[in-house]
Design a protein around this motif. Sequence first.
Motif, PDB file in Angstrom:
ATOM      1  N   LEU A   1       0.827  -1.202   0.000  1.00 25.19           N
ATOM      2  CA  LEU A   1       0.000   0.000   0.000  1.00 25.19           C
ATOM      3  C   LEU A   1       0.867   1.260   0.000  1.00 25.19           C
ATOM      4  N   PHE A   2       1.889   1.259   0.843  1.00 22.09           N
ATOM      5  CA  PHE A   2       2.783   2.421   0.907  1.00 22.09           C
ATOM      6  C   PHE A   2       3.540   2.606  -0.402  1.00 22.09           C
ATOM      7  N   ALA A   3       4.005   1.488  -0.998  1.00 19.89           N
ATOM      8  CA  ALA A   3       4.761   1.588  -2.249  1.00 19.89           C
ATOM      9  C   ALA A   3       3.892   2.121  -3.382  1.00 19.89           C
ATOM     10  N   ARG A   4       2.673   1.611  -3.494  1.00 18.38           N
ATOM     11  CA  ARG A   4       1.812   2.055  -4.593  1.00 18.38           C
ATOM     12  C   ARG A   4       1.305   3.479  -4.365  1.00 18.38           C
ATOM     13  N   LEU A   5       1.105   3.859  -3.095  1.00 24.16           N
ATOM     14  CA  LEU A   5       0.720   5.236  -2.829  1.00 24.16           C
ATOM     15  C   LEU A   5       1.864   6.185  -3.176  1.00 24.16           C
ATOM     16  N   SER A   6       3.106   5.780  -2.889  1.00 22.62           N
ATOM     17  CA  SER A   6       4.256   6.613  -3.253  1.00 22.62           C
ATOM     18  C   SER A   6       4.346   6.773  -4.765  1.00 22.62           C
ATOM     19  N   ALA A   7       4.128   5.672  -5.494  1.00 17.34           N
ATOM     20  CA  ALA A   7       4.141   5.768  -6.958  1.00 17.34           C
ATOM     21  C   ALA A   7       2.998   6.651  -7.453  1.00 17.34           C
ATOM     22  N   TYR A   8       1.843   6.523  -6.823  1.00 11.70           N
ATOM     23  CA  TYR A   8       0.685   7.348  -7.205  1.00 11.70           C
ATOM     24  C   TYR A   8       0.967   8.822  -6.981  1.00 11.70           C
ATOM     25  N   GLU A   9       1.490   9.155  -5.819  1.00 10.97           N
ATOM     26  CA  GLU A   9       1.773  10.561  -5.517  1.00 10.97           C
ATOM     27  C   GLU A   9       2.873  11.113  -6.416  1.00 10.97           C
ATOM     28  N   GLY A  10       3.870  10.272  -6.736  1.00 13.02           N
ATOM     29  CA  GLY A  10       4.920  10.734  -7.646  1.00 13.02           C
ATOM     30  C   GLY A  10       4.373  11.070  -9.024  1.00 13.02           C
ATOM     31  N   ALA A  11       3.543  10.180  -9.571  1.00 13.29           N
ATOM     32  CA  ALA A  11       2.937  10.452 -10.881  1.00 13.29           C
ATOM     33  C   ALA A  11       1.975  11.631 -10.808  1.00 13.29           C
ATOM     34  N   ARG A  12       1.236  11.714  -9.711  1.00 17.83           N
ATOM     35  CA  ARG A  12       0.299  12.826  -9.550  1.00 17.83           C
ATOM     36  C   ARG A  12       1.030  14.163  -9.482  1.00 17.83           C
ATOM     37  N   ASN A  13       2.140  14.216  -8.764  1.00 14.57           N
ATOM     38  CA  ASN A  13       2.921  15.450  -8.683  1.00 14.57           C
ATOM     39  C   ASN A  13       3.510  15.829 -10.038  1.00 14.57           C
ATOM     40  N   GLN A  14       3.945  14.799 -10.790  1.00 17.74           N
ATOM     41  CA  GLN A  14       4.477  15.083 -12.133  1.00 17.74           C
ATOM     42  C   GLN A  14       3.388  15.674 -13.028  1.00 17.74           C
ATOM     43  N   ILE A  15       2.181  15.129 -12.945  1.00 20.34           N
ATOM     44  CA  ILE A  15       1.074  15.658 -13.750  1.00 20.34           C
ATOM     45  C   ILE A  15       0.760  17.101 -13.340  1.00 20.34           C
ATOM     46  N   ALA A  16       0.810  17.363 -12.021  1.00 16.66           N
ATOM     47  CA  ALA A  16       0.480  18.712 -11.546  1.00 16.66           C
ATOM     48  C   ALA A  16       1.506  19.745 -12.012  1.00 16.66           C
ATOM     49  N   LEU A  17       2.770  19.315 -12.225  1.00 14.36           N
ATOM     50  CA  LEU A  17       3.805  20.250 -12.666  1.00 14.36           C
ATOM     51  C   LEU A  17       3.662  20.641 -14.136  1.00 14.36           C
ATOM     52  N   GLN A  18       2.918  19.849 -14.895  1.00 13.60           N
ATOM     53  CA  GLN A  18       2.783  20.127 -16.323  1.00 13.60           C
ATOM     54  C   GLN A  18       1.641  21.117 -16.551  1.00 13.60           C
ATOM     55  N   PRO A  19       1.893  22.238 -17.213  1.00 14.18           N
ATOM     56  CA  PRO A  19       0.802  23.174 -17.526  1.00 14.18           C
ATOM     57  C   PRO A  19      -0.265  22.487 -18.369  1.00 14.18           C
ATOM     58  N   PRO A  20      -1.520  22.782 -18.136  1.00 16.86           N
ATOM     59  CA  PRO A  20      -2.587  22.121 -18.903  1.00 16.86           C
ATOM     60  C   PRO A  20      -2.462  22.332 -20.408  1.00 16.86           C
ATOM     61  N   SER A  21      -1.901  23.476 -20.813  1.00 15.23           N
ATOM     62  CA  SER A  21      -1.814  23.783 -22.241  1.00 15.23           C
ATOM     63  C   SER A  21      -0.474  23.389 -22.854  1.00 15.23           C
ATOM     64  N   LEU A  22       0.362  22.639 -22.109  1.00 17.39           N
ATOM     65  CA  LEU A  22       1.714  22.344 -22.602  1.00 17.39           C
ATOM     66  C   LEU A  22       1.672  21.547 -23.902  1.00 17.39           C
ATOM     67  N   ILE A  23       0.906  20.460 -23.928  1.00 11.99           N
ATOM     68  CA  ILE A  23       0.899  19.598 -25.113  1.00 11.99           C
ATOM     69  C   ILE A  23       0.331  20.360 -26.304  1.00 11.99           C
ATOM     70  N   ALA A  24      -0.736  21.130 -26.083  1.00  7.09           N
ATOM     71  CA  ALA A  24      -1.321  21.893 -27.189  1.00  7.09           C
ATOM     72  C   ALA A  24      -0.340  22.918 -27.732  1.00  7.09           C
ATOM     73  N   SER A  25       0.411  23.578 -26.837  1.00 10.99           N
ATOM     74  CA  SER A  25       1.382  24.580 -27.310  1.00 10.99           C
ATOM     75  C   SER A  25       2.543  23.926 -28.042  1.00 10.99           C
ATOM     76  N   LEU A  26       2.989  22.761 -27.570  1.00  7.04           N
ATOM     77  CA  LEU A  26       4.068  22.056 -28.265  1.00  7.04           C
ATOM     78  C   LEU A  26       3.592  21.552 -29.629  1.00  7.04           C
ATOM     79  N   ARG A  27       2.342  21.143 -29.708  1.00  8.87           N
ATOM     80  CA  ARG A  27       1.805  20.714 -31.000  1.00  8.87           C
ATOM     81  C   ARG A  27       1.749  21.890 -31.972  1.00  8.87           C
ATOM     82  N   GLU A  28       1.321  23.043 -31.478  1.00 12.44           N
ATOM     83  CA  GLU A  28       1.308  24.237 -32.327  1.00 12.44           C
ATOM     84  C   GLU A  28       2.725  24.622 -32.749  1.00 12.44           C
ATOM     85  N   ALA A  29       3.687  24.464 -31.815  1.00 13.49           N
ATOM     86  CA  ALA A  29       5.074  24.787 -32.152  1.00 13.49           C
ATOM     87  C   ALA A  29       5.610  23.841 -33.219  1.00 13.49           C
TER      88      ALA A  29
END
Length: 443
Positions: free
Chosen positions: A355-383
């Motif tokens: 439980l602790f290991a999977r929660l750590s993996a979950y929080e790590g992925a969640r934090n990575q998602i939170a660091l990405q601006p919502p419009s990042l992929i769209a702006s890179l596609r436009e670029a």
Amino acid sequence: MNQKRAFLRRIQESLALGSLLLLLPGAASGAVPPQEDILRALVAEARAENPDFRSYEAAIQAAEGQFVQIGMLPKPQLIAFVGPYLSGGGAGQTVLGYQQEFEILQPFYFPGKVSLRKAVARRDVLLAQLLFEEFGLSLEVAVRSLAQQIGVTVASVGAAREVEERTASVVEFLEKRPKTGILGYLDAHILSGSLVGLQQEVRWLEENRWTLVAQLNAYLGRPAETPVPDFLLPWESFPPLSLDRLLAQAQGHNVLLRIHRVLIERSRRQRKATELAGYPDLAMGPFWMAYQGVNFDAGPGFTITVGLPVGKAEIPGIEGVAWAGQSGNLATAKAQEEQAMALFPAAQRNVESLLFARLSAYEGARNQIALQPPSLIASLREAAALAERQYRIGAIDVHRFLAAQQQYLSAFRTALAARMDAALAWLDLFFLTGGELPAKGFP
């Protein structure tokens, strides 16, 4: 021909999705059901069609049948004796007659034996039900994860093909431009070389896609080539989770821990049943006997038969042993009880560590998602699209064009991978908490 096959495949997928949507609420009104409804429909189909799931249901019925059987009394026994009989008279005469006796014996178990055996059988039913629940949870996790992995793979194929088509278009542009010079010649070959890697990536992604589709269809009980929904992506954001709450949910609802608790109770009842197994069973019933000789003597009576505390029990219709010979069975039952009790803390620690290991993996992925601006992929596609236009007019060189394409593709894959990692960790936590993680369904 390839375009025709791709067109036919898209039609098949649309028809398959349409047949799935017809089964969902709101289909009659023309509303498109949310992703969660489609996933639940897939899980329901897997539960209905998966043969392993049905085998666990049959195991419950078998355990319930044994529970009913234990509560039934043994069949009564009819005993008859008929034979010659020499009867001596008062005058010294001897008469050859006959004797006969008829008995009906109803076997009974020693008090407490049946109730303890039924308690053990009741735990067997609970174990079968828990194994059924555990497989149902694992089946749901597998269906949900495969469906979302298919969506991620298809989205990745789309992005790779987008970059591939853009690069191929630039190569075609360079080849048609007259006398491009050494720079144009080198650019065309550099871009052609990059196409090889893109085409290989598309091929690998397609192979992985159809592998995932075949695996999902296997869980759904369908032919491997049956089309499935391929647009079910993981959520774009994930809620925070509390370790203390997850531990509390796992403590009360984790299926493995519940199985261990039932095993402890079962071994405890089994030890008590083994202690009583040595006590003798009995049988009782009426009899009638008659002797025909010089005189005729006849009369009824009542018989009680009980085993002696030595050797094997000889009660008709009942198998077992008397008081003697139970030391080995009792030692085995006590050892099994101690083993069940010793395994529970280890299972508890294992669940907590997972439980602790999977929660750590979950929080790590969640934090990575939170660091990405919502419009990042769209702006890179436009670029990436802008880089194509700028390269065509000579404003940027080929390396900057390729860098824009690769950054878009890399960021797209990374963002989807983070979402998929978070979704897989969520599903693992869902399984570890016995399905209690989403209080009101998946968000």
